[in-house]
Design an enzyme around this catalytic site. Structure first.
Site, PDB file in Angstrom:
ATOM      1  N   SER A 261      -7.675   7.166   1.688  1.00 20.15           N
ATOM      2  CA  SER A 261      -6.504   6.480   1.146  1.00 20.15           C
ATOM      3  C   SER A 261      -6.926   5.592  -0.009  1.00 20.15           C
ATOM      4  CB  SER A 261      -5.852   5.608   2.224  1.00 20.15           C
ATOM      5  OG  SER A 261      -6.580   4.401   2.401  1.00 20.15           O
ATOM      6  N   ASP A 262      -5.984   5.211  -0.851  1.00 22.55           N
ATOM      7  CA  ASP A 262      -6.245   4.145  -1.806  1.00 22.55           C
ATOM      8  C   ASP A 262      -6.205   2.821  -1.043  1.00 22.55           C
ATOM      9  OD1 ASP A 262      -6.680   2.781  -4.198  1.00 22.55           O
ATOM     10  OD2 ASP A 262      -5.272   4.007  -5.318  1.00 22.55           O
ATOM     11  N   TRP A 263      -6.603   1.743  -1.709  1.00 19.60           N
ATOM     12  CA  TRP A 263      -6.738   0.429  -1.077  1.00 19.60           C
ATOM     13  C   TRP A 263      -5.427   0.021  -0.388  1.00 19.60           C
ATOM     14  CZ3 TRP A 263     -10.776  -3.522  -1.993  1.00 19.60           C
ATOM     15  CH2 TRP A 263     -10.477  -4.756  -1.411  1.00 19.60           C
ATOM     16  N   GLY A 264      -5.465  -0.069   0.934  1.00 17.05           N
ATOM     17  CA  GLY A 264      -4.320  -0.560   1.688  1.00 17.05           C
ATOM     18  C   GLY A 264      -3.177   0.407   1.832  1.00 17.05           C
ATOM     19  N   ALA A 265      -3.311   1.632   1.299  1.00 21.35           N
ATOM     20  CA  ALA A 265      -2.151   2.534   1.241  1.00 21.35           C
ATOM     21  C   ALA A 265      -1.708   3.008   2.621  1.00 21.35           C
ATOM     22  CB  ALA A 265      -2.468   3.734   0.350  1.00 21.35           C
TER      23      ALA A 265
END
Length: 718
Positions: free
Chosen positions: A264-268
């Site tokens: 995932s991207d950061w926090g996604a």
């Protein structure tokens, strides 16, 4: 453990909680204690216990080899599994020696430059403890308001695809060298289509648009062997990408046959709840793992909830096993079981940073990325003229651009300093005039006075690095602050003036383009940008950059791109005076500077455009050829561009599509025959049933120096 480790047997030895730990990525600060020896700050923010740190699988953003080695040492000492950590980072256009931004690299139209950027970046990053880079970004971008346009290579599907492959080749090689790192293709999928160009915003595309324009660049990079894919922040068909089975299972796994790691991207992952498709962290974890996200970056939904979800029967343990196996396979491919400290060498890294070989590589790419937009007999400059450098970018070290977090501005030689080195201090004067952003015009008077005393003025204007990149969306993409007012004051002097632009996106410069005698787009040119620009200004290098993204006539025109549809009421020469056509009543439909555009200090002539046949079957090929001659008095490089238009389809087709390009270098009066081969595969598109096919009918083959200036021949697919 060694490289021959059987990851299937290793998986059997892991407890469920240890498996889930492999799916967690934490930032480096989680492993670095504060002055009192505590880790409470980041732990509390993420809501995880310290024990869970020592089963996590990967780390984000270590600062150097020494830090990476300390973290790996401590992890292997405390970890129950002894499975080495993966270290990942955003290495987008250079590690310490910074290349031009990817948008600028695209404007070189030279795939070798992307390979070179990947190789140099990987070498410096690997020596600094990085195993994986979150690059290339292959998102198709048609809206330059989006700050992340600087990370892309532009508005064309084909060009993004071939550049994506070249970046992967550069970073990864075959991973046999410790100087290679794994690449992660992002952002899957269609993040470049966010509404209004606003970061983290919604994407709403038809399936046909998604498949035809946005997906091919990801597939090309995956076919090149990219080891990872990163999910995007946006929705597709109303579902956030990190929870989309359609994207991750139907397309990525089943269609693209991708067997690598999805992160995932950061926090996604945690943001599924904010989007409103999950009620709590448990549902978030269930949806993301079921969709196919292997690694959760910087939220704790997996590590805090998956074990209970398995016990409750809501998540099958086999899903977790499959994700863990993919992660273990990547660690094995990188050789971490044999050497957990693969490539880490802080002393050697320092020798490589900013070394002559790497600086020359950066300078080469920077030279080729510079685009000459206008030149009314001002350039190249004579070295005996007195130069006034005016503007906030003239003596600025802010040349690196976004995602240069390891770059060192203090090592930058500014434009002014490079000019002094080139022609001497006595011929260079400088006045800042104003800041990049702000409303203070008190420096205008000094700037005008300095300009009056010079033979030639260089107006160095543009954005700051923070105005593009992630979180850098802008509603108005003209020159910020009072820079355009400063330019107007200087241009009133009627001096030979060069406007030199530094930016992370195409800017709205219509008024400047009407008044300025010469304009150069230098982008954010990187570590050696000042010297590269100086070479271009004085003609030691003949500019060869060509735009890969259109410059809008006005911000309100966006999105404006070359491969648009014709519409049922197109504006043409015959309908120019008609109100009821597709048009703006206050500005042209066309961009200020089109895709593929760029000038040179010489001129090229196109002649004898021919097709080997005007008919072809699906098994045939047609050769298109054109002769290009350098009719000027300087050696130069021309990028010959080849486009095709499908005149009639079961769905509407674009007015033209790039299908090939070739860069040729010609001496004065030299000519060269350039050929492109038309195949049936080049004529395929997604038809009315969303199937990838070619259809019999008439086509136009077009060749030229940019998308708006082409020669045309007709042919038929039988």
């Amino acid at each position: 453990m060694n490289k021959e480790v059987d990851i299937n047997e290793l998986l059997k030895e892991l407890s469920l909680s240890e498996k889930i730990g492999q799916l967690q990525q934490l930032a480096s600060q989680f492993y670095i204690k504060d002055s009192e020896g505590e880790l409470t700050g980041p732990l509390k923010d993420l809501g995880i216990s310290e024990e869970k740190i020592w089963v996590s699988g990967s780390v984000l953003g270590v600062k150097d080899a020494e830090e990476a080695r300390r973290i790996q040492d401590k992890y292997l000492d405390k970890s129950s599994t002894k499975i080495p950590l993966l270290f990942m980072a955003d290495i987008i256009h250079g590690y310490r020696t910074i290349f031009p931004i990817p948008l600028a690299i695209g404007c070189t139209w030279n795939l070798d430059n992307a390979v070179l950027c990947g190789q140099v970046s990987a070498k410096e990053a690997a020596l600094s403890g990085v195993h994986v880079t979150f690059s290339p970004m292959v998102d198709l971008v048609r809206d330059p308001r989006w700050g992340r346009v600087m990370e892309s290579t532009g508005e064309d599907t084909y060009l993004n695809s071939v550049f994506g492959k070249a970046f992967v080749e550069g970073y990864q090689g075959d991973l046999s060298s410790n100087y290679n790192i794994a690449s992660c293709v992002k952002h899957f999928a269609a993040y470049g289509a966010v509404e209004a160009g606003r970061e983290y915003n919604t994407v709403d595309l038809s399936d046909r648009q998604l498949k035809e324009y946005y997906l091919p660049s990801y597939k090309a990079s995956i076919d090149e062997g990219a080891k990872m894919v990163m999910t995007s922040f946006n929705t597709i068909h109303g579902v956030p990408a990190s929870g989309s089975k359609y994207l991750m299972q139907d397309i990525l796994r089943d269609n693209f046959q991708f067997d690598g790691v999805v992160i995932s991207d950061w926090g996604a992952v945690g943001e599924l709840q904010v989007h409103g498709v999950a009620a709590d962290d448990e549902e978030v974890a269930e949806k993301a793992i079921s969709a196919g996200v292997d690694v959760e970056m910087m939220t704790s939904c997996y590590i805090n909830n998956l074990e209970n979800l398995v016990k409750e029967g809501r998540v099958q343990e086999e899903l977790i096993d499959e994700a863990v196996l993919r992660i273990l396979q990547l660690k094995k491919d990188l050789g971490l079981f044999s050497d957990p400290y693969r490539g880490m060498d802080g002393d050697k890294a320092k020798q490589m940073f900013m070394c002559n070989e790497h600086k020359e590589a950066v300078r080469k790419v920077a030279r080729e990325s510079i685009v000459l937009l206008k030149n009314d007999n001002v350039l190249p400059l004579s070295k005996d003229k007195k130069i006034a450098v005016i503007g906030p970018k003239g003596d600025s070290t802010d040349l690196l651009g976004g995602w240069s977090w390891q770059g060192r501005k203090e090592k930058i030689t500014t434009l002014k300093e490079n000019l002094i080195n080139e022609i001497g201090n006595n011929l260079i004067s400088y006045a800042k005039g104003c800041d990049v952003n702000g409303h203070d015009e008190s420096g205008f008077e000094e700037a005008v006075n300095v300009a009056k005393e010079a033979d030639v003025v260089i107006l160095a204007l543009g954005e700051s690095s923070e105005m593009s990149g992630e979180g850098g969306s802008r509603a108005y993409i003209g020159l910020p602050g009072v820079q355009e007012r400063l330019a107007e004051e200087i241009l009133r002097l009627n001096k030979p003036t060069v406007v030199l632009l530094f930016s992370g996106r195409p800017l709205e410069i219509t008024n400047l383009s009407k008044k300025a005698p010469a304009i150069i787009e230098a982008w954010f040119p990187g570590t050696e940008g000042g010297s590269a620009i100086t070479e271009v200004l004085y003609g030691d290098f003949n500019p060869s950059g060509r735009l890969t993204t259109s410059f809008p006539y006005a911000t309100g025109q966006i999105p404006v791109y070359y491969n648009s549809y014709n519409t049922g009421r197109p504006k043409t020469a015959n309908t120019a005076e008609t109100r009821y056509v597709s048009q703006f009543i206050d500005i042209p439909n066309e961009p200020l500077y089109p895709f593929g555009y760029g000038l040179s200090y010489t001129q090229f002539q196109y002649k004898d455009f021919t097709l080997s046949s005007d008919k072809m079957t699906k098994d045939d090929k047609i050769t298109a050829s054109v002769t290009v001659k350098n009719i000027g008095d300087r050696k130069g490089t021309e990028t010959v561009q080849f486009y095709i238009r499908d005149l009639v389809g079961s769905t509407v087709r674009p007015v033209k599509e790039l299908k090939g390009f070739k860069r040729i270098e010609l001496e004065p009066q030299e000519e060269s025959k350039v050929e492109f081969v038309i195949t049936e595969e080049m004529l395929r598109y997604y038809n009315i049933d969303c199937e990838l096919v070619s259809e019999p009918g008439d086509f136009h083959a077009m060749v030229g120096c940019n998308s708006a200036d082409t020669y045309t021949k007709k042919f038929t697919l039988l």
